[in-house]
Design an enzyme around this catalytic site. Structure first.
Site, PDB file in Angstrom:
ATOM      1  N   ASP A   1       0.793  -1.224   0.000  1.00 31.07           N
ATOM      2  CA  ASP A   1       0.000   0.000   0.000  1.00 31.07           C
ATOM      3  C   ASP A   1       0.831   1.283   0.000  1.00 31.07           C
ATOM      4  O   ASP A   1       0.314   2.364   0.311  1.00 31.07           O
ATOM      5  CB  ASP A   1      -0.959   0.033   1.199  1.00 31.07           C
TER       6      ASP A   1
ATOM      7  N   HIS B   1      30.248   6.556  -4.854  1.00 32.68           N
ATOM      8  CA  HIS B   1      28.804   6.788  -4.784  1.00 32.68           C
ATOM      9  C   HIS B   1      28.251   6.346  -3.434  1.00 32.68           C
ATOM     10  O   HIS B   1      27.223   5.681  -3.349  1.00 32.68           O
ATOM     11  CB  HIS B   1      28.085   6.056  -5.925  1.00 32.68           C
TER      12      HIS B   1
ATOM     13  N   ASP C   1      28.233  15.675  -2.887  1.00 41.59           N
ATOM     14  CA  ASP C   1      27.833  15.573  -4.293  1.00 41.59           C
ATOM     15  C   ASP C   1      26.304  15.600  -4.322  1.00 41.59           C
ATOM     16  O   ASP C   1      25.647  14.622  -3.973  1.00 41.59           O
ATOM     17  CB  ASP C   1      28.374  14.271  -4.877  1.00 41.59           C
TER      18      ASP C   1
ATOM     19  N   ASP D   1      24.004  19.054 -10.797  1.00 44.41           N
ATOM     20  CA  ASP D   1      24.899  18.008 -10.293  1.00 44.41           C
ATOM     21  C   ASP D   1      26.216  18.674  -9.931  1.00 44.41           C
ATOM     22  O   ASP D   1      27.072  18.887 -10.799  1.00 44.41           O
ATOM     23  CB  ASP D   1      25.095  16.922 -11.351  1.00 44.41           C
TER      24      ASP D   1
ATOM     25  N   HIS E   1      37.528   7.220 -12.187  1.00 44.97           N
ATOM     26  CA  HIS E   1      36.265   7.460 -12.884  1.00 44.97           C
ATOM     27  C   HIS E   1      36.451   8.444 -14.034  1.00 44.97           C
ATOM     28  O   HIS E   1      37.514   9.058 -14.192  1.00 44.97           O
ATOM     29  CB  HIS E   1      35.201   7.970 -11.917  1.00 44.97           C
TER      30      HIS E   1
ATOM     31  N   HIS F   1      29.923  13.753 -17.881  1.00 44.59           N
ATOM     32  CA  HIS F   1      28.699  13.149 -18.389  1.00 44.59           C
ATOM     33  C   HIS F   1      27.744  14.269 -18.756  1.00 44.59           C
ATOM     34  O   HIS F   1      27.845  15.395 -18.248  1.00 44.59           O
ATOM     35  CB  HIS F   1      28.069  12.199 -17.358  1.00 44.59           C
TER      36      HIS F   1
ATOM     37  N   HIS G   1      22.582  11.811 -15.360  1.00 39.09           N
ATOM     38  CA  HIS G   1      23.435  11.255 -16.406  1.00 39.09           C
ATOM     39  C   HIS G   1      22.580  11.184 -17.667  1.00 39.09           C
ATOM     40  O   HIS G   1      21.982  10.155 -17.967  1.00 39.09           O
ATOM     41  CB  HIS G   1      23.955   9.872 -16.018  1.00 39.09           C
TER      42      HIS G   1
ATOM     43  N   GLU H   1      34.398  16.897 -13.542  1.00 42.36           N
ATOM     44  CA  GLU H   1      34.532  16.400 -12.169  1.00 42.36           C
ATOM     45  C   GLU H   1      35.715  15.451 -11.962  1.00 42.36           C
ATOM     46  O   GLU H   1      35.535  14.241 -11.803  1.00 42.36           O
ATOM     47  CB  GLU H   1      33.239  15.708 -11.732  1.00 42.36           C
TER      48      GLU H   1
ATOM     49  N   TYR I   1      41.118   9.928  -4.612  1.00 46.08           N
ATOM     50  CA  TYR I   1      40.574   9.175  -3.475  1.00 46.08           C
ATOM     51  C   TYR I   1      41.687   8.287  -2.931  1.00 46.08           C
ATOM     52  O   TYR I   1      42.111   7.331  -3.589  1.00 46.08           O
ATOM     53  CB  TYR I   1      39.384   8.324  -3.933  1.00 46.08           C
TER      54      TYR I   1
ATOM     55  N   ARG J   1      36.743  15.554  -4.501  1.00 48.56           N
ATOM     56  CA  ARG J   1      36.134  15.648  -5.829  1.00 48.56           C
ATOM     57  C   ARG J   1      35.507  17.028  -5.963  1.00 48.56           C
ATOM     58  O   ARG J   1      34.870  17.518  -5.026  1.00 48.56           O
ATOM     59  CB  ARG J   1      35.071  14.563  -6.034  1.00 48.56           C
TER      60      ARG J   1
ATOM     61  N   GLU K   1      33.085  19.165  -8.788  1.00 43.78           N
ATOM     62  CA  GLU K   1      32.257  18.987  -9.981  1.00 43.78           C
ATOM     63  C   GLU K   1      31.520  20.273 -10.296  1.00 43.78           C
ATOM     64  O   GLU K   1      30.743  20.775  -9.485  1.00 43.78           O
ATOM     65  CB  GLU K   1      31.254  17.855  -9.770  1.00 43.78           C
TER      66      GLU K   1
END
Length: 556
Positions: free
Chosen positions: A84, A302, A319, A330, A409, A413, A420, A444, A448, A466, A468
């Site tokens: 539900d 992520h 991020d 983003d 990475h 994008h 994305h 970006e 790490y 990072r 971006e």
């Protein structure tokens, strides 16, 4: 938000001029960045019914690219979370792109055969009982009148009407948007109309639809999304304005996060703060769940649990992206939890800032993501060699790919309706796609330094950085749409020393005030605790002078 390595408002007139190169041609990069921002006072149309002509022009272009044939698009289905309870609904991006219609269960039929209406929409019927429980429905009459539909029917009309729409179509394309059963019914109607899938094959049985919609689509039908994805690659002035508005709201969330962050809070405190800022600033939802990773979580690309307590001396990767009028931002920033970067953190951070700057120089027509990605990797690798984190020469580490244990990475994008956005990264002949005015993409790079990388001094462990930015390609220099969000080391540290921000409610909330303002405003940020002297988050309404009420505080 990262791309995988393999992927590698009245209309603001200044945005249109930026696309045409009139701003960039001045050679003033700062002026170009500022000019490309829609004015704060502009109200960007946020619903399909507010700007139906935009969707009508997209349908016309789609049919031109389709050639003679019929394309059927199903709306995104509703998904049950548990008994539900459904997940909050968001329309399929391709369906919305062509229709502006946000209700579930709908079916859109676009036809260029000339034998019937060019645009037919099947929708849920008006239902007073259902509308009492779940809200307004447009119904067939409302959809036809409001969304510029040539013909509109309720869903029960599909068996009688669809075969007529498909009759004599030289080709039939179908996008399921993940709906698991409709393709089987469509195949039966196509048979009745003497039409099969684009390949001429009947395709798999309805009990086993293809899970992922690729070039062959679902149920054996060729998919039309290759056309829509190509169309979505170049954003119009209004689309850019929607992205910019989402970025402006995300700017508020980043600034609020910087001013609130402090040791002892939890990542989820800041996640909740971001979502709060989105909603009071006019965003419908997030474009993707926030990534708020501190300490060891800053090196997980992520990470989304957002449940760790912030520790003194750590970096935190933030991020995030608000979604406004279906278009998303983003933007990633990395901040020091304590308010000041350590010497090691500063070294790593500056490498990434430099890599980002160098990559952006190549984000202009004639160049490709591959070229800007290569330049970013060169700067990152050179920095890692200089810090002693990589041994050997820069050339050797680039050739061997050794740098990928720290930077694993892709750089960019596409950004638009999806965080994305799905346009291909290559041309039809397989060559890298060259930048064109109107593209919006991420920039970006990141480093790490995990604690389990062999041979790395512990002083570097768990430093994740990072950055971006969202970049608009013009005929000249690219425009940094995120330029107002603090990025340099000095600017980030200065922002973190500022008092809580004040956010007005509703769409007027897209502004920053340095001091608390009485009335309908909300303060979000760090305040000292009378008992411990430590920081805590305060969220509440600021009392007007004549109210004589103290500000309400909610804190951990």
């Amino acid at each position: 938000m990262l791309a995988p390595v393999a992927a590698r408002s009245a209309l603001p007139l200044l945005l249109a001029s930026a696309l045409l190169g009139s701003v960039a041609a001045r050679g003033d990069a700062q002026a170009s960045r500022e000019s490309a921002r829609p004015a704060e006072s502009i109200v960007v149309p946020r619903d399909g019914f507010e700007h139906p002509e935009m969707f009508a022009s997209r349908r016309a272009e789609f049919l031109r690219r389709l050639g003679e044939g019929v394309a059927v698009f199903h709306a995104k289905p509703e998904y049950e979370r548990n008994n539900d309870v459904e997940f909050l609904y968001r329309q399929d991006s391709d369906f919305y792109y062509l229709t502006g219609f946000e209700e579930p269960e709908a079916v859109a039929v676009l036809s260029s055969t000339g034998h019937g209406p060019a645009y037919t929409l099947f929708v849920r019927p008006r239902d007073p009982t259902q509308e009492i429980w779940n809200g307004f429905r447009w119904g067939a009459e409302g959809a036809k009148k409001t969304f510029r539909v040539d013909a509109a029917y309720v869903l029960d009309s599909l068996p009688s009407v669809m075969p007529r729409l498909l009759k004599d179509a030289p080709k039939l394309l179908y996008s399921s948007a993940g709906e698991p059963e409709f393709g089987g019914r469509l195949r039966d109607w196509a048979r009745a109309a003497g039409v099969l899938g684009g390949s001429g094959e009947v395709g798999p049985s309805p009990a086993a639809p293809q899970a992922d919609e690729g070039p062959t689509g679902s149920f054996g039908f060729e998919s039309p999304v290759a056309i829509t994805h190509e169309m979505r690659l170049i954003l119009s002035a209004e689309e850019i304005a929607r992205v910019q508005r989402a970025i402006d709201i995300t700017e508020l969330a980043h600034r609020a996060t910087m001013r609130a962050a402090a040791p002892g809070l939890h990542e989820y405190d800041l996640e909740a703060l971001q979502y709060y800022v989105y909603r009071v600033s006019g965003a419908e939802r997030f474009g993707f769940p926030s990534i708020v990773g501190s300490g060891p979580n800053s090196v997980t690309l992520h990470y989304r649990d957002n449940n760790r307590r912030l520790g003194d001396g750590e970096t935190m990767v933030v991020d995030i992206g608000a979604e406004y009028a279906m278009y998303t931002a983003d933007v990633t920033r990395t901040i020091p939890v304590s308010g000041t970067f350590s010497p090691e953190q500063r070294e790593v951070y500056q490498i990434i800032a430099d890599a980002q700057d160098e990559a952006m120089k190549l984000m202009r027509p004639g160049h490709t993501i591959a070229e800007s990605s290569k330049r970013a990797a060169e700067v990152v690798t050179a920095g890692l060699v200089r810090l002693g984190l990589l041994k050997g020469s820069v050339e050797e580490n680039l050739a061997s790919g050794a740098y990928r244990q720290f930077y694993m990475h892709g750089l960019s994008h596409w950004i638009g309706l999806d965080v994305h956005d799905p346009a291909p990264y290559t041309e039809a002949d397989g060559s890298p796609r060259k930048f064109q005015p109107g593209m919006v993409l991420s920039n970006e790079p990141g480093i790490y330094i995990r604690s389990d990388i062999p041979g790395v001094d512990s002083k570097w462990h768990n430093i994740g950085v990072r950055l971006e930015n969202d970049v608009l390609i013009t005929r000249g220099d690219a425009v940094d749409m995120t330029a107002r969000i603090p990025r340099s080391i000095a600017d980030v540290e200065a922002e973190m020393r500022k008092p809580p921000i004040t956010i007005g409610t509703g769409e007027s909330g897209a502004s920053i005030a340095e001091d608390l303002t009485p009335g309908a405003a909300v303060s979000v940020g760090r305040v000292p605790s009378p008992r411990s002297g430590k920081s805590k988050v305060a969220v509440g309404r600021v009392a007007a002078p004549d109210e004589g009420k103290a500000k309400v505080k909610a804190s951990r």
